[in-house]
Scaffold this motif. Structure first.
Motif, PDB file in Angstrom:
ATOM      1  N   GLY A   3      33.308   1.043   4.470  1.00 28.77           N
ATOM      2  CA  GLY A   3      31.844   0.508   4.812  1.00 28.77           C
ATOM      3  C   GLY A   3      29.625   0.875   4.574  1.00 28.77           C
ATOM      4  N   ASP A   4      29.336  -0.476   4.737  1.00 27.37           N
ATOM      5  CA  ASP A   4      28.098   0.657   4.132  1.00 27.37           C
ATOM      6  C   ASP A   4      27.086   1.236   5.976  1.00 27.37           C
ATOM      7  N   PHE A   5      26.654   2.497   5.686  1.00 21.72           N
ATOM      8  CA  PHE A   5      26.298   2.151   6.778  1.00 21.72           C
ATOM      9  C   PHE A   5      24.627   3.385   6.780  1.00 21.72           C
ATOM     10  N   ASN A  64      16.990   5.645   5.941  1.00 24.48           N
ATOM     11  CA  ASN A  64      16.640   4.610   6.130  1.00 24.48           C
ATOM     12  C   ASN A  64      17.508   4.759   4.212  1.00 24.48           C
ATOM     13  N   ARG A  65      18.136   4.695   4.521  1.00 21.92           N
ATOM     14  CA  ARG A  65      19.290   5.307   2.625  1.00 21.92           C
ATOM     15  C   ARG A  65      20.369   4.905   3.081  1.00 21.92           C
ATOM     16  N   THR A  66      21.085   3.971   2.073  1.00 21.75           N
ATOM     17  CA  THR A  66      22.601   3.119   2.621  1.00 21.75           C
ATOM     18  C   THR A  66      23.871   4.458   2.032  1.00 21.75           C
ATOM     19  N   VAL A  67      24.624   4.681   2.980  1.00 25.45           N
ATOM     20  CA  VAL A  67      25.337   5.335   2.278  1.00 25.45           C
ATOM     21  C   VAL A  67      27.366   5.059   2.717  1.00 25.45           C
ATOM     22  N   ARG A  68      27.957   4.747   1.626  1.00 25.34           N
ATOM     23  CA  ARG A  68      29.999   4.127   1.805  1.00 25.34           C
ATOM     24  C   ARG A  68      30.718   4.833   2.290  1.00 25.34           C
ATOM     25  N   ILE A  94      30.355   9.727  14.053  1.00 22.25           N
ATOM     26  CA  ILE A  94      28.866   9.361  15.061  1.00 22.25           C
ATOM     27  C   ILE A  94      28.511   7.373  14.891  1.00 22.25           C
ATOM     28  N   HIS A  95      28.676   6.834  14.002  1.00 23.98           N
ATOM     29  CA  HIS A  95      28.504   6.202  13.556  1.00 23.98           C
ATOM     30  C   HIS A  95      28.959   5.223  15.018  1.00 23.98           C
ATOM     31  N   GLU A  96      29.770   5.395  14.644  1.00 23.64           N
ATOM     32  CA  GLU A  96      30.665   4.515  15.583  1.00 23.64           C
ATOM     33  C   GLU A  96      30.371   4.842  17.449  1.00 23.64           C
ATOM     34  N   VAL A  97      29.938   5.841  18.052  1.00 24.14           N
ATOM     35  CA  VAL A  97      29.560   5.653  19.310  1.00 24.14           C
ATOM     36  C   VAL A  97      27.897   5.785  19.397  1.00 24.14           C
TER      37      VAL A  97
END
Length: 220
Positions: free
Chosen positions: A182-184, A158-162, A143-146
């Protein structure tokens, strides 16, 4: 749906018998979320899209018991319908726990793809929200890539996940731990999404729930 037929605001007004903000759920499953939302927010209109008849039947039964008048259902592939929705018609769009297609060779069949993102951006009002949830880490990466770099969308996380930076599939998921991470940016849980039996089973299995929220923005 005929190639030249479009669901515009006038048609929506006729279908719901009024004008109100419209929420569309792609893949409504058994209907728990959309029925609960329609009950809590009678001031909004809801459209549930689902391809499987048993899920739609269950949704209809629940909606009937609640006496809901602000919910409509359609048995259709979302990609086939979204291209016929008028520009700026939808206020919110939901995609909760789409089929992960876990085998690596099947990842191309995942619902969230660039073409669907373009269709969503077209039908969402500027400022409208696309709310997504998945309990599959690799799907979250997908999803992040798209979507993260789509010019018509802004990630409101509003929060960071690895997350691992490489894709894994069924049978190779254990490899993710040894991959570079990586951080998303993701969102806190959407309070309007109830915990369904499906989500509860995922949490009991130890899977992390990823909530993502994207806002439609003006382009150009």
């Amino acid at each position: 749906m005929a190639q030249n037929l479009q669901l515009d605001q006038e048609a929506a007004d006729r279908i719901w018998g009024r004008r109100a903000p419209l929420t569309v759920e792609i893949g409504s499953g058994q209907g728990e979320n959309v029925v609960a939302a329609a009950r809590r927010h009678p001031e909004r209109n809801y459209l549930a899209l689902e391809v499987y008849r048993p899920g739609l039947a269950h949704t209809m039964l629940m909606a009937g018991k609640e006496g809901l008048t602000n919910l409509r259902l359609a048995q259709v592939n979302a990609s086939d319908l979204l291209e016929h929705l008028a520009v700026n018609l939808v206020d919110e769009l939901w995609t909760f726990f789409p089929d992960p297609w876990p085998k690596t060779k099947h990842h191309k069949r995942r619902l969230i793809q660039p073409a669907l993102a373009d269709a969503v951006v077209s039908c969402l009002q500027v400022g409208g929200l696309w709310r997504i949830a998945t309990d599959i880490e690799d799907y979250a990466l997908h999803i992040h890539e798209v979507l993260d770099n789509h010019p018509g969308l802004r990630n409101l996380g509003n929060r960071t996940v690895r997350l691992p930076l490489g894709h894994v599939g069924k049978g190779t998921a254990a490899m993710a731990e040894d991959m570079p991470h990586g951080d998303f940016v993701e969102s806190k849980r959407f309070e309007g999404r109830i915990v369904t039996n499906f989500e509860r089973k995922g949490m009991q299995a130890g899977r992390t729930i990823h909530d993502l929220t994207y806002q439609a923005v003006a382009v150009g």
